[in-house]
Design a protein around this motif. Structure first.
Motif, PDB file in Angstrom:
ATOM      1  N   GLN A   5      34.799  40.747  35.492  1.00 33.59           N
ATOM      2  CA  GLN A   5      36.212  40.409  35.406  1.00 33.59           C
ATOM      3  C   GLN A   5      36.617  40.487  33.943  1.00 33.59           C
ATOM      4  O   GLN A   5      36.551  39.513  33.200  1.00 33.59           O
ATOM      5  CB  GLN A   5      36.470  39.005  35.962  1.00 33.59           C
ATOM      6  N   ASN A  64      41.242  45.222  38.562  1.00 31.24           N
ATOM      7  CA  ASN A  64      40.576  45.092  39.859  1.00 31.24           C
ATOM      8  C   ASN A  64      41.133  43.959  40.707  1.00 31.24           C
ATOM      9  O   ASN A  64      41.338  44.095  41.916  1.00 31.24           O
ATOM     10  CB  ASN A  64      39.073  44.893  39.631  1.00 31.24           C
ATOM     11  N   LYS A  65      41.401  42.811  40.098  1.00 35.46           N
ATOM     12  CA  LYS A  65      41.816  41.640  40.856  1.00 35.46           C
ATOM     13  C   LYS A  65      43.228  41.761  41.414  1.00 35.46           C
ATOM     14  O   LYS A  65      43.592  41.052  42.355  1.00 35.46           O
ATOM     15  CB  LYS A  65      41.713  40.385  39.988  1.00 35.46           C
ATOM     16  N   VAL A  66      44.036  42.646  40.827  1.00 32.48           N
ATOM     17  CA  VAL A  66      45.409  42.799  41.312  1.00 32.48           C
ATOM     18  C   VAL A  66      45.615  44.133  42.017  1.00 32.48           C
ATOM     19  O   VAL A  66      46.733  44.483  42.385  1.00 32.48           O
ATOM     20  CB  VAL A  66      46.416  42.673  40.141  1.00 32.48           C
ATOM     21  N   LYS A 116      41.758  50.453  46.225  1.00 28.87           N
ATOM     22  CA  LYS A 116      40.422  50.062  45.783  1.00 28.87           C
ATOM     23  C   LYS A 116      39.365  51.122  46.081  1.00 28.87           C
ATOM     24  O   LYS A 116      38.477  51.364  45.255  1.00 28.87           O
ATOM     25  CB  LYS A 116      40.031  48.724  46.403  1.00 28.87           C
TER      26      LYS A 116
END
Length: 380
Positions: free
Chosen positions: A266, A116-118, A124
């Motif tokens: 996360q 998700n963070k990258v 998305k």
């Protein structure tokens, strides 16, 4: 079925048509050509395979479409997981055309959350749509049974011995007073009335879900988020959802949408169970009416003795403490056996729980009766 290749792989039976196409799809993943890395599987015969998934997203998307055509959903999901592990496709899942081709399941959701963070902004929304599809499937499967099971448990836990007339549980009252049956009057004289409080009057139980979001707990995070949303929708339960690694994040304000909860996690990183339990303990205001559910493989990176002291203190105050080594259908999990045994010695048996068993576990905790612990659990 025996699958062969262009040279029949020594079987003497060359495949044609759809059988050849199925073999090609398997060879691309499990063969010894440019795409396959493993030594076993369909590509381990005598013939050299040239098939492979290559490095392009369109090529992988076509392969995903092929396997969905040739194989049932359960097999497709296994092959997808193998492709991600064997061929390093995690980066390719960041592309929208890939996501639309994938057969969505809990494991894919875990991969998307870990990326998700990258993940590019262009991907998305597609990723959220994939996650929402899986979440809606899980909610459809789990919600009705969970609500029914826990509503019954809440009613039973609220039974009182001096109920008002409208709150009398007549079935249980009659069964409890059958010894007082008077044949001459053909009636039962109730010496003891059994009743229950009205379900909508107030919050009856506080539930804290404390979820380890280390990478190995991905499936558990998905299921726990769905259950958290279901519990939060019940007026008689005040639900708090906390996720942790070495930091602690309270996602309670997002419980109305489990997809938001999941994208607030996360996956990966270390583990500090003691810190997470310290936060949860600070939020308990009614210990005798509180159930704390710790979902973790117990590989503690924090202070072990402090963690155990916190659990002991919560239990001594009246908190019902439940330890789940996993909340998934993945079978026996890996976990820290020393920590599990230490918790069991405190009267908090640690065990893996399937999503289908979870409502029964919560009902038992709410009613303060023995948990339905599997035989393989760590117990005292």
């Amino acid at each position: 079925m025996v699958l062969g290749g262009g040279g029949a792989d020594g079987t003497g039976c060359e495949l044609r048509g759809q059988d050849a196409a199925m073999d090609g799809a398997l060879a691309a993943l499990y063969g010894q050509g440019e795409g396959g890395r493993g030594k076993g599987g369909a590509g381990s015969g005598g013939g050299k395979r040239s098939a492979g998934l290559g490095a392009s997203a369109p090529g992988v998307a076509r392969w995903l479409g092929d396997i969905r055509t040739y194989f049932p959903s359960s097999v497709v999901q296994v092959m997808q997981r193998d492709a991600i592990d064997r061929l390093g496709l995690s980066a390719m899942l960041l592309e929208p055309e890939m996501l639309t081709a994938v057969e969505a399941d809990v494991h894919l959701v875990g991969i998307l959350l870990s990326l998700n963070k990258v993940m590019p902004e262009t991907t998305k929304e597609t990723a959220r749509a994939v996650v929402r599809k899986v979440v809606e499937q899980l909610e459809k499967r789990l919600t009705a049974r969970t609500r029914a099971t826990l509503t019954g448990a809440l009613d039973r836990s609220a039974r009182i011995s001096r109920p008002r007339h409208r709150d009398i549980d007549w079935d249980r009252t009659i069964r409890a007073n059958l010894k007082n049956y008077l044949p001459e009057y053909r009636t039962v004289v109730p010496e003891r009335l059994i009743g229950y409080g009205r379900a909508a009057q107030s919050v009856k139980k506080d539930v804290v879900l404390c979820i380890d979001q280390s990478g190995s707990m991905a499936a558990s995070v998905v299921y726990a988020s769905v259950f958290g949303a279901v519990l939060a929708s019940m007026r008689a339960i005040d639900t708090r959802l906390v996720v942790f690694d070495t930091a602690v994040v309270d996602l309670t304000d997002q419980l109305d949408d489990p997809v938001d909860v999941l994208f607030g996690t996360q996956l990966g990183g270390g583990t500090d169970i003691n810190r997470a339990l310290a936060y949860c303990q600070s939020r308990i205001s009614r210990p005798t009416e509180t159930v704390v559910v710790l979902i973790s493989d117990l590989y503690e990176g924090g202070i072990r003795d402090e963690m155990l002291k916190r659990v002991a203190a919560m239990k001594a105050s009246g908190v019902q403490f439940v330890t789940l080594l996993a909340l998934s259908d993945e079978g026996a999990p890996a976990y820290d056996r020393d920590h599990a045994a230490a918790l069991a010695a405190l009267g908090a048996p640690a065990f893996a729980c399937t999503p289908d068993l979870f409502p029964e576990v919560m009902a038992a905790a709410i009613e303060k009766r023995p948990l339905p612990v599997p035989d393989t659990a760590e117990r005292r």
